[in-house]
Scaffold this active site. Structure first.
Site, PDB file in Angstrom:
ATOM      1  N   MET A   1       0.949  -0.802   0.313  1.00 40.19           N
ATOM      2  CA  MET A   1       0.042  -0.019   0.082  1.00 40.19           C
ATOM      3  C   MET A   1       1.160   0.990   0.190  1.00 40.19           C
ATOM      4  O   MET A   1      -0.199   2.052   0.194  1.00 40.19           O
ATOM      5  CB  MET A   1      -1.027   0.673   1.102  1.00 40.19           C
ATOM      6  CG  MET A   1      -2.312  -1.205   1.610  1.00 40.19           C
ATOM      7  SD  MET A   1      -2.845  -0.801  -0.196  1.00 40.19           S
ATOM      8  CE  MET A   1      -3.523   0.586   0.216  1.00 40.19           C
ATOM      9  N   ARG A   2       2.453   0.821   0.031  1.00 41.70           N
ATOM     10  CA  ARG A   2       3.292   2.371   0.298  1.00 41.70           C
ATOM     11  C   ARG A   2       2.309   3.058  -1.366  1.00 41.70           C
ATOM     12  O   ARG A   2       2.803   4.201  -0.846  1.00 41.70           O
ATOM     13  CB  ARG A   2       4.105   1.965   0.214  1.00 41.70           C
ATOM     14  CG  ARG A   2       5.465   3.032   0.356  1.00 41.70           C
ATOM     15  CD  ARG A   2       6.603   2.637   0.290  1.00 41.70           C
ATOM     16  NE  ARG A   2       7.002   1.768   2.266  1.00 41.70           N
ATOM     17  CZ  ARG A   2       7.006   1.233   2.292  1.00 41.70           C
ATOM     18  NH1 ARG A   2       7.938   0.071   1.644  1.00 41.70           N
ATOM     19  NH2 ARG A   2       7.564   0.774   3.572  1.00 41.70           N
ATOM     20  N   ALA A   3       3.154   2.420  -2.403  1.00 40.71           N
ATOM     21  CA  ALA A   3       2.369   3.098  -3.269  1.00 40.71           C
ATOM     22  C   ALA A   3       0.954   4.013  -3.438  1.00 40.71           C
ATOM     23  O   ALA A   3       1.205   5.790  -4.065  1.00 40.71           O
ATOM     24  CB  ALA A   3       2.569   2.541  -4.745  1.00 40.71           C
TER      25      ALA A   3
END
Length: 707
Positions: A278-280
């Site tokens: 989910m970092r993107a």
């Protein structure tokens, strides 16, 4: 006046719009997460990063604090604390701390102050570069060459915003929040995926091909070198205007609204490009918000989301190390259109496009970022090494005994061009790569840090201590030093708390870890390898070994032989991507000059030993063992193998022979090389335990040994 007194002005940079925009967005919002700059050498990557520092606002710090604590919210764990509410404050310019590629762990995270510990008997902590970079920029030039021991520490600090030091009796935790900026040349090797994901944005830079722009770059650089002060004064007004715009964008940032429509576009884009985790999504959201603030708007628009995707996703969409970063812009536009909500009027003073950047060539273009403005971006072509079939053709394809072409190519080509292409087969596509067994070099080396063979290294498991033999001191073994000095304290007249230590008492830590090797592939590209359509499987095996070499931080080289000659298809390099590309386009056909391939490999290894004596080599010969090229081909090949064995070259032969009748020539070659032989099936890591052995001279092979 030196150039260090007057950094190159940011507004004097010519071109490189993506790079400047990515850096400015990080100046507006540190939560964007830094930027990775990829590009060829000589493209002003480092110059641009250093120029950014002068644009950042000054930092308020607690006076005398070595860890740059914010007076408004001091770190309760600060080793120099606790800080009183009324403690004096000071203001200093923003810092850019450079992390050298060859730095030690102590230099990065800090360590026990050995001098004070021995002389005064106190346990004091000496801060490292992470403490100095807190609330500033941590810059790593050639970040892809950074040692694994530093990457691991950097990952921990970047993830947690805290540096923890637990070593040599020291237990310290302090804040370490910094803007991580790295530059790299992809030709020198790729970056570890874990660290790659820590960079919020990535940009590709290349030298301009426009004559006028190149002329302006040279003109400005020469003017700067002739008189840095005058050159800086020339752009002082532009720098001040850009600094003011950054401050305005920072002030506007908390008021920027990220509506549900934009958020859905972000989530849909990340899902469509199948990025991991989910970092993107978070980075895209923060980047789009910063873009809106930079443009002077209080609402995120679709154009901000698109621009954020082009900066935040290219390096996250790679599925394996051989994929080039990039984004399919047509697909991106399609996803954004599908998830677009009703038209919304832009809010805020900007009311659309942001103001142009300051003059002097240093501004940033408007943030619309349509396809016509992004022609320098590559497309996501997917893995270039996808599974494929071997070239089609008659079942009785020419074998190694086919006549050699009359006009063989030069050794550098090693392609043996035949008469009207009669002896050459089309390049076969590699089969799907797989996880391979680990092949190692025997003994204990002293090469560059890596993940393949055992070695004495500066970083690793402590196995003992030894006396220094002159030169600079390395890592001190504190316990061994104290043990050496303790019996003589009374004789030396010790009266205070400090330990009386002499030069003869010093002991250095002896550590053992893993090193990276030079893996030199010698690939048989003759007609016998094309027979029965097995070249696709062979390329898949070599590609798998290349992937293993990438993960173990090795250098790789590629020698091929076919027709009459052998050639160096790829000189030893850290760029495994380049090796994979050369392998994919490798044609086959002609006779099998095995001796020429072995002798060429011996020559390459001899030169590399002179260039880097500490890096040990592993020779991987991929062949079925046949030798048909040249006079007395088999005896000559055996003599060449004997020369390599006499040189002490660690080797493994990947036996490509197939079919019910096996001649065992590859096993014979392995025996003469003093190494092991493995079949293509046995090379897989999921094969039965014990089938594949480490490369150890004198041990048996899985497919037999020479008598």
């Amino acid at each position: 006046m030196t150039t260090a007194d007057h950094p190159y002005p940011f507004t004097a940079l010519v071109g490189q719009d993506d790079l400047r925009l990515a850096l400015l967005l990080n100046a507006v919002s540190a939560r964007v997460g830094g930027v990775l700059v990829r590009g060829e050498k000589g493209t002003a990557k480092s110059t641009a990063v250093r120029a950014l520092t002068a644009l950042l606002p000054e930092a308020d710090v607690v006076a005398g604090c070595r860890f740059s604590c914010d007076p408004a919210a001091p770190d309760p764990r600060c080793p120099d604390g606790p800080h009183a509410p009324a403690q004096a404050e000071s203001r200093r310019p923003a810092r850019m701390v450079e992390l050298p590629v060859g730095a030690s762990e102590d230099r990065l995270v800090g360590a026990l102050d050995i001098e004070r510990a021995l002389a005064e008997g106190v346990k004091a902590f000496e801060p490292g570069l992470l403490a100095a970079a807190h609330r500033g920029i941590l810059y790593v030039d050639e970040v892809n060459l950074l040692g694994d021991h530093l990457v691991d520490l950097l990952l921990d600090a970047a993830a947690m915003g805290v540096s923890s030091v637990e070593r040599e009796g020291v237990s310290v935790r302090h804040a370490a929040r910094f803007l991580l900026v790295g530059t790299m040349n992809p030709e020198e090797g790729e970056l570890r995926p874990q660290l790659l994901d820590r960079f919020g944005l990535t940009v590709e830079v290349a030298a301009s091909r426009e004559t006028d722009e190149r002329v302006e770059v040279v003109r400005r650089r020469m003017a700067y070198e002739d008189d840095p002060a005058a050159f800086a004064a020339r752009f002082a007004g532009d720098e001040a205007a850009l600094r003011s715009r950054i401050a305005e964008a920072r002030a506007l940032l908390p008021r920027v609204v990220l509506r549900d429509t934009a958020l859905r576009q972000i989530a849909a884009t990340c899902a469509a490009f199948e990025v991991d985790g989910m970092r993107a999504d978070l980075v895209m959201a923060r980047t789009a918000t910063a873009l809106a603030a930079w443009a002077g708007r209080e609402s995120v628009l679709a154009e901000d989301v698109r621009q954020a995707a082009l900066l935040a996703l290219p390096h996250r969409g790679r599925r394996n190390p051989f994929d080039a970063p990039g984004l399919d812009e047509d697909k991106l536009d399609e996803v954004l259109d599908e998830n677009a909500g009703p038209e919304e009027e832009p809010e805020g003073p900007g009311d659309g496009d942001g103001p142009d950047g300051p003059g002097g060539g240093g501004g940033v273009p408007p943030q619309g970022g349509g396809p016509e403005d992004r022609t320098d971006r590559g497309e996501d072509g997917g893995p270039s090494d996808a599974p494929g079939d071997a070239p089609t053709g008659p079942a009785d394809a020419p074998d190694a005994d086919a006549p050699a072409p009359s006009d063989a190519s030069a050794p550098s080509d090693a392609e043996g061009k035949g008469r009207a292409g009669a002896a050459e087969q089309p390049a076969a596509s590699a089969s799907a790569p797989f996880r391979t067994k680990k092949l190692t070099v025997p003994g204990l080396g002293e090469g560059a840090a890596g993940r393949r063979s055992r070695a004495r290294t500066a970083h690793g498991r402590t196995t003992g201590s030894y006396r220094p033999r002159g030169g600079a001191l390395g890592s001190l073994h504190l316990a061994a030093t104290i043990r050496a000095a303790a019996p003589y304290q009374k004789a030396r007249g010790r009266t205070g708390t400090g330990l009386v230590v002499r030069k003869d008492d010093l002991r250095l830590a002896s550590r053992e870890g893993r090193e990276g090797n030079l893996v030199l592939f010698v690939v048989d590209a003759s007609g016998s390898m094309a027979a029965r359509q097995r070249m696709g499987a062979v390329k898949g095996a070599v590609l798998s070994l290349l992937l293993d070499a990438y993960q173990r931080r090795d250098k790789v080289g590629l020698v091929t032989f076919r027709g009459r000659e052998a050639g160096l298809a790829l000189p030893p390099t850290s760029s495994v991507e380049t090796a994979a590309a050369r392998l994919e386009s490798l044609p086959t056909g002609g006779r099998t000059p095995l001796a020429a391939g072995l002798l060429k490999a011996r020559d390459v290894l001899r030169i590399e030993r002179l260039r880097d004596p500490a890096r040990r080599a592993l020779l991987v010969v991929v062949t079925d063992g046949r030798a048909t090229g040249g006079p007395e081909p088999l005896p000559l090949a055996r003599r060449a193998a004997g020369l390599l064995a006499a040189d002490g070259t660690a080797s493994v032969v990947v036996d490509c022979e197939t079919g019910p009748v096996r001649l065992g020539l590859a096993a014979d070659l392995a025996g003469r090389l003093g190494g092991s032989a493995v079949t293509l099936d046995e090379l897989r890591a999921d094969a039965l335990a014990g089938l594949v052995k480490d490369v150890r001279g004198g041990q048996g092979s899985t497919t037999g040994r020479a008598a």
